[in-house]
Design an enzyme around this catalytic site. Structure first.
Site, PDB file in Angstrom:
ATOM      1  N   THR A  12       0.810  -1.219   0.000  1.00  0.00           N
ATOM      2  CA  THR A  12       0.000   0.000   0.000  1.00  0.00           C
ATOM      3  C   THR A  12       0.846   1.273   0.000  1.00  0.00           C
ATOM      4  OG1 THR A  12      -0.165  -0.211   2.389  1.00  0.00           O
ATOM      5  CG2 THR A  12      -2.001  -1.063   1.093  1.00  0.00           C
ATOM      6  N   LEU A  14       3.458   4.217   1.357  1.00  0.00           N
ATOM      7  CA  LEU A  14       3.607   4.892   2.653  1.00  0.00           C
ATOM      8  C   LEU A  14       2.320   5.600   3.052  1.00  0.00           C
ATOM      9  CD1 LEU A  14       7.227   6.362   2.484  1.00  0.00           C
ATOM     10  CD2 LEU A  14       6.443   4.255   3.556  1.00  0.00           C
ATOM     11  N   HIS A  15       1.301   4.813   3.396  1.00  0.00           N
ATOM     12  CA  HIS A  15       0.077   5.393   3.941  1.00  0.00           C
ATOM     13  C   HIS A  15       0.280   5.601   5.443  1.00  0.00           C
ATOM     14  CE1 HIS A  15      -1.461   1.688   5.845  1.00  0.00           C
ATOM     15  NE2 HIS A  15      -0.911   1.067   4.819  1.00  0.00           N
ATOM     16  N   LEU A  16      -0.747   5.920   6.170  1.00  0.00           N
ATOM     17  CA  LEU A  16      -0.609   6.394   7.547  1.00  0.00           C
ATOM     18  C   LEU A  16       0.153   5.451   8.484  1.00  0.00           C
ATOM     19  CD1 LEU A  16      -1.142   8.708   9.415  1.00  0.00           C
ATOM     20  CD2 LEU A  16      -3.373   7.746   9.939  1.00  0.00           C
ATOM     21  N   GLU A  87       4.067  -4.285   7.739  1.00  0.00           N
ATOM     22  CA  GLU A  87       2.974  -4.873   6.952  1.00  0.00           C
ATOM     23  C   GLU A  87       3.401  -6.176   6.318  1.00  0.00           C
ATOM     24  OE1 GLU A  87       1.301  -2.019   4.256  1.00  0.00           O
ATOM     25  OE2 GLU A  87       0.255  -1.092   5.900  1.00  0.00           O
TER      26      GLU A  87
END
Length: 87
Positions: A12, A14-16, A87
């Site tokens: 995904t 570098l999301h939150l 992740e």
């Protein structure tokens, strides 16, 4: 100053959550830690700065560390990214 390129592996980008993990890792060090992605430079110790870079999976970023613990900081951040930032 030391620098190294690394490819973002988590699916995904570098999301939150991974941005928070990256910042938490960077804040353990006294060195100035930034990364460059395309034409922009982001402060690795700022979640908003990391999110603002809009880094996606498969993108290559280059970390720059400058300060008394620069080598340790660079090794730690590259290791965190290569392991998927939780992740």
């Amino acid at each position: 100053m030391v620098s190294q390129k690394v490819v973002i592996k988590n699916p995904t980008g570098l999301h939150l959550r991974p941005a928070g993990i990256l910042c938490k890792e960077a804040m353990q060090f006294k060195s100035l830690i930034t990364f460059r992605f395309r034409e922009s430079t982001a402060n690795a110790k700022s979640v908003l700065s990391v999110l603002g870079a809009c880094v996606k999976s498969g993108d290559e970023i280059e970390f720059f560390c400058e300060g008394e613990d620069e080598k340790e900081a660079l090794d730690s951040l590259v290791h965190a990214v290569e392991n998927g930032l939780g992740e």
